[in-house]
Every structure is written in C-alpha cells, then in structure tokens.
Design an enzyme around this catalytic site. Structure first.
Site, PDB file in Angstrom:
ATOM      1  N   ALA A 170       1.304   3.616   7.611  1.00  0.00           N
ATOM      2  CA  ALA A 170       1.549   5.014   7.917  1.00  0.00           C
ATOM      3  C   ALA A 170       0.255   5.755   8.240  1.00  0.00           C
ATOM      4  O   ALA A 170       0.284   6.889   8.682  1.00  0.00           O
ATOM      5  CB  ALA A 170       2.271   5.681   6.753  1.00  0.00           C
ATOM      6  N   ASN A 179       0.818  -1.204   0.000  1.00  0.00           N
ATOM      7  CA  ASN A 179       0.000   0.000   0.000  1.00  0.00           C
ATOM      8  C   ASN A 179       0.856   1.261   0.000  1.00  0.00           C
ATOM      9  O   ASN A 179       1.032   1.887  -1.039  1.00  0.00           O
ATOM     10  CB  ASN A 179      -0.969  -0.016   1.185  1.00  0.00           C
ATOM     11  CG  ASN A 179      -1.986   1.100   1.121  1.00  0.00           C
ATOM     12  OD1 ASN A 179      -1.930   1.950   0.240  1.00  0.00           O
ATOM     13  ND2 ASN A 179      -2.908   1.129   2.047  1.00  0.00           N
ATOM     14  N   ASP A 180       1.424   1.590   1.150  1.00  0.00           N
ATOM     15  CA  ASP A 180       2.161   2.853   1.264  1.00  0.00           C
ATOM     16  C   ASP A 180       3.285   2.987   0.237  1.00  0.00           C
ATOM     17  O   ASP A 180       3.564   4.090  -0.231  1.00  0.00           O
ATOM     18  CB  ASP A 180       2.753   2.996   2.674  1.00  0.00           C
ATOM     19  CG  ASP A 180       1.662   3.161   3.719  1.00  0.00           C
ATOM     20  OD1 ASP A 180       0.577   3.661   3.362  1.00  0.00           O
ATOM     21  OD2 ASP A 180       1.894   2.790   4.883  1.00  0.00           O
ATOM     22  N   VAL A 181       3.906   1.864  -0.124  1.00  0.00           N
ATOM     23  CA  VAL A 181       5.058   1.929  -1.040  1.00  0.00           C
ATOM     24  C   VAL A 181       4.634   2.236  -2.470  1.00  0.00           C
ATOM     25  O   VAL A 181       5.475   2.341  -3.359  1.00  0.00           O
ATOM     26  CB  VAL A 181       5.890   0.626  -1.015  1.00  0.00           C
ATOM     27  CG1 VAL A 181       6.448   0.389   0.365  1.00  0.00           C
ATOM     28  CG2 VAL A 181       5.080  -0.553  -1.489  1.00  0.00           C
TER      29      VAL A 181
END
Lengths: 466, 137
Positions: A434, A393-395
């Site tokens: 995050a 997700n965040d990456v």
C-alpha cells in the site's frame, strides 16, 4: 440411452459436484469431496458418450483429445510449485473461458449435433444464451491471461492506466450488447466472431489497469466469470450438469471476491476501476525522522521466544518469496519441544489468492489445527508473549485501526502490537504494497530483525539449538 | 457476521425474485414459435425449469461455499476450476457426431483445453488436500 435417463444422470453429476464443494467444509472430509467431484465428471463424460454414440473415427478423436489434454494437465499438476498456485489457477481459468468459446463456435457450425436446431435456424433463445456464454468466456480468457502474466511476474504488477479507459470500456460494452442483439435475431456468423473479438479486447482492458495488490480479488472474480460462461453454454445445450456447475462456480467466485475485498477493506467497484498497488512500495521512503527503532539479533529473538509461554507466528507472502516456511516450521518444532505454545495467525489476504498461505504452511507440514483465521485469533494477541511477524507488513499496521487519515483505515488487521513483544522480520524499513509507513516499527515493544526471512529464521534455529 | 450473512441472503432472495419476474416477462416475448410444441404438452416452456434449477443452484452454491473453511479456499478455487470443465460435454458432442469439419475442429480444441483443466484441476486439488495434516498427539 434415452434422453430422459441422460438428463437424470447429468443431474446426478451436478449433485456430486455440490458434494465435492460440501466436502471442503473441513480438511478431513475434503479428500472424499474431491473424489465425488472426479466421479461426477466421469458420470457426465460417460453419459455424453453413451448418449451420442460417436462413430469409430469420432471416438478415436475423443480419446486422442482427452489423452493430449489430460496428460498435459497431469504433468502440470504434479510439477507446479505451491507458491505458483495463483498463476496456475489464473491459467486454468483462461482455459475454461477459451473452451466455452470453442464449444459455442462448434454449436454454431453444427447445431444438429448439439440438438439446438439446424444451421440458419437455431432457436432464438439458444442464440441469446450462446452469445452471452461466448462473450463471458472470451472476457475470462484474455482477462485471465493478463492476470496470469501479472502474477507470474512476466508483466509488471503496476497498474497500466490508459487515458479514457472507462469511456473505451463502456463504448465496447455497448457495442457488444448491440452485437448480441443483432446476432440473436440474424444468426450472422460475422457478428458471432465480432462478439468474440470485442469480448477478447474488453477482457484485456478490464484487467490491465488493476494493480498487483488487488490480484486476489481479480483471480476470484475470473473464477466467477468462468462459472457464468459455463452456465450460459449449459442453457444453450440444455444440460443440467453444466447449468448446476455454472451456478455453483459463479457464486463461489463471487463470494471469494467479496471475502477478499472485505479483507482489504476495498469496495469491489474500486478494485474493478483499478489503479491501486504496484510491484512493491516506493523504495527510499524511509523517513525515520526522530523516531527510533529497536533492533535485535537472532540470539535476542531465540532467547525471547524460548522463554515465552505463548508465541503467535504471523506469516505473509514475503515468507513464501523467501522460501522460509520449512525453516519456520523447524523453529516452531523447537519451541514446542521447549514447552512453548505455538499458533499461526493468517490474514485473509496473506497470500496472492484466497487461502494461499494455508496451503504454503500445509506444504511445510504445519498441522492445520495450529493455523487460525483472523477472527478466531485476534483476541489472543493480548495474552501472547511474542508475536513473530515474518514477511507480512500492511496487515499488521496499527494505523488501519487507529489513524482515521490513513489510506488503509478500516482494513481488518492482526493486533500484533498487543503482544508483550512483537518481533518483526524484515529486510529494511521500506513500506508494503500500500506504500504506507508502518507505525508498528516505532513502538517500544517492537523489535526489528533486519535480514532475509529465511536466513533470520535459520539463525534463530541455530541460536535456539545452542 | 451471522447477522450480515442472513442479511446478504435476504438481499439475494429479493434480487432473485426480481430476476425471475424479469425472466418470465422476457420468456413470454422471446420465443413463442419455438416452444409451441412443448407448450402444448406441458403448458410451460422448458427454459423455466432450467432457469429454476439455475437459480436454486446459485442458492445451494451460496450456502455451501460460505461453509467452506477459509483454510481450504485455494483448493476450493482449483476444484471449481476442474468442475466447470464439465463444459467438455459440449465438446464431446461436437467431436463425436458433428458432420461439419469446422465444428469438429473447434470441438477438438475445446476438448483438449477442458481435459487439461479436468485432469490438472482435480490432481492439483488432490495434491494440496493431501498436505493438510492434523497435529500429532
């Protein structure tokens, strides 16, 4: 055996350890490297036995100890699941730390056996090295246990923030240094055990405030610590194999921590200070507003990918949690049979420890030459027809690249939004570690596939087979 | 990237030279009485040789570890874990030849812990490395 010959053989063992790490520069040489490591260890152990010439009773104890420990280690190594590697490595670090403490304690009570003087008259230099080694060893021990508990899910991954923790830690560190100075001048056994107690407390307190998302850095950092502890004991025993190994392991762990920090765009200091990231992003943050999300089915995904020329798969830890790696490899096999070019893109912090995702893919029989690192593949997304994001997700959040106000701004990301179509497998619209909304979900070329990762891939496989 | 690595290496060199200077200063104060004998023979305290090896090994480690492919970072951690258990040599000496019961006990515990790590670390590394396969052509 003479001391000179023994020192020479310890040097040989140290060089074999260097070759063991050197072998890891490529998968084809890595297995040979591991053999070098084992030979190096055997050389060090046999040299010590020939040098010391233990009594029969001592020899029996040694064989017994190696049998108990070695048997346990072998069973663990065979049974452990690859998804549990981060916990295992953390647990192993704690053992190195405790072993360093034990060896130092033995040296204190029987200095003659280790050639560093007699009780009450150990060289001042040896005392300094010993106390530093024992302090780092004890910090590594409790720190690794906390890291193990967090990684294993036996303890919440949420950061636990004590009031005034920085003050407490600084005070502990100051007292610790004073104790080391006192111990080096007095050889007091009481101070020795006080150093251990203080370091044990410090190790726990240092790791408790660090959140689950930062665990890859913590595991690498503890790897480094275990190396410095070994080097400290190596100086005490004036053993070349131990000094060389300690330096190698210490720098290796430091470099890995640096790489992990860079992968998350976090400074080492801010990781150590802690307080970032929890078990999962806060749920119920699904503020859709008037933005629309395009949703697709397994059939849509199968159709899109089968008619593509190039598909890049972006796996994240969520894929491993769902145990979807084998189904994913079957999907890739079907695509390859249909003449589609398939590649995998790995973000540096895709797993729970450095290189974790590569091991998980290797376990699912994904050939390593189809797996690429961020720097090597990021420019290819623009030419890809489909980017298939699963469990990450965040990456992939473009905000890290474009939105200066985003808390993750500056973190290197995989440019999946540049592919003609981005398929994003996810259970819901929740945010990642995050706790940040992913703007990728609302882009016109993104198609969300809402389902459990494994189920979705299996359905895609079925749809493609039809 | 390359440029940064070189820069990092240069910084490392600077720090190391400062550290060597510091260490030298501290050696002079630390233990004249202990090393007098060795001094008489060679003129240099043996600690300096060990420390030199330590510093050089850090540099070797630095370059060797940067050349490890990121795909093998997990095996790198498990193998460094295994080799750092060479601390077992201290435990062996304590168990094998110490006269103190307490020291033997500590040594034995250390021996068992280090053995778990040696066998566990090398075997799990071997298991992982065996899974890395090339594309079938």
């Amino acid at each position: 055996m003479s001391e000179t010959l023994a020192a020479f053989l310890y040097l040989v063992s140290g060089v074999l350890f260097i070759l063991a790490l050197r072998g890891l520069s490529h998968p084809t040489t890595s297995r040979q490297g591991n053999v070098f490591g084992m030979v190096g260890m055997a050389v060090a152990i046999l040299t010590t036995l020939f040098l010391a010439r233990p009594s029969f009773g001592g020899l029996v104890l040694i064989v017994l100890g190696i049998a108990i420990g070695g048997g346990t280690g072998a069973v663990i190594a065979r049974r452990i699941a690859m998804t549990a590697m981060p916990q295992l490595v953390a647990a192993f670090h704690s053992l190195v730390g405790l072993a360093a403490v034990m060896v130092a304690a033995a040296a204190l009570y029987a200095p003659e056996a280790l050639g560093i003087g007699t009780v009450g008259a150990i060289h001042g230099e040896a005392l300094v090295e010993m106390s530093i080694g024992v302090a780092i060893g004890a910090i590594t021990f409790t720190g690794s246990i906390i890291a193990f508990l967090k990684l294993d899910g036996r303890m919440s991954g949420k950061p636990i923030l004590l009031p005034q923790r920085h003050l407490i830690n600084i005070a502990l560190a100051v007292v610790l240094v004073l104790c080391i100075v006192g111990f080096a001048t007095s050889e007091s056994h009481g101070l020795f055990w006080l150093i251990i107690l203080l370091s044990l407390a410090l190790g726990g307190l240092l790791i408790v405030p660090i959140g689950g998302a930062d665990m890859p850095v913590v595991v690498s950092m503890l790897n480094s610590y275990s190396g410095w502890a070994a080097a400290g004991i190596g100086f005490t025993l004036q053993n070349l194999a131990l000094i060389i190994t300690g330096a190698l392991v210490g720098s290796s762990g430091a470099i890995l921590s640096y790489i992990m920090c860079r992968g998350m765009n976090r400074s080492f200091i801010s990781v150590i200070l802690g307080g970032f990231g929890g078990d999962a992003g806060p749920a119920g943050q699904e503020d859709l507003g008037d933005r629309t999300v395009k949703q697709g089915s397994a059939e849509d995904a199968a159709y899109l990918m089968k008619n593509a020329a190039k598909v890049i798969i972006v796996p994240g830890y969520g894929m491993a949690v769902a145990q979807a790696q084998h189904a994913l490899r079957e999907m890739a096999d079907q695509l390859k049979q249909a003449g589609v070019e398939v590649k995998y893109a790995i973000h540096p912090v895709a797993g729970r420890m450095p290189g974790h995702m590569n091991v998980l893919l290797a376990e699912a029989n994904v050939p390593y030459d189809e797996v690429f690192e961020l720097e090597d593949i990021n420019s290819e997304f623009a030419q890809a027809d489909v980017a298939f994001v699963i469990g990450a997700n965040d990456v992939t959040n473009p905000a890290a690249r474009d939105d200066k106000s985003s808390p993750i701004y500056g973190m290197p990301i995989l440019n999946v939004d540049q592919a003609a179509t981005c398929l994003f497998v996810k259970r819901s619209l929740g945010s990642g570690y995050a706790g940040i909304d992913n703007t990728l979900f609302y882009k016109p070329n993104t198609m969300m596939l809402f389902a459990d990762a494994k189920k979705m891939v299996e359905e895609i496989n079925k749809a493609m087979a039809d | 990237m390359e440029h940064q690595t070189v820069q990092n290496a240069l910084d490392g060199l600077d720090r190391a030279s400062v550290a060597i200077g510091d260490a030298r200063a501290s050696i002079v104060q630390l233990h004249e009485p202990v090393a007098t004998a060795v001094h008489a023979a060679t003129g240099v305290d043996p600690f300096v040789f060990h420390f030199a090896i330590f510093v050089l090994a850090i540099f070797v480690g630095y370059y060797v570890v940067w050349s490890v492919t990121p795909a093998l970072h997990t095996p790198l951690m498990s193998v460094t874990n295994a080799i750092s258990s060479v601390i077992v040599v201290g435990a062996l000496l304590a168990v094998g030849i110490s006269a103190s019961g307490l020291a033997t006990t500590f040594g034995f515990v250390g021996l068992v812990l280090a053995s778990v790590n040696i066998f566990g670390g090398f075997l799990v590394t071997q298991r992982m490395l065996a899974m890395y396969r090339k594309k079938e052509k």
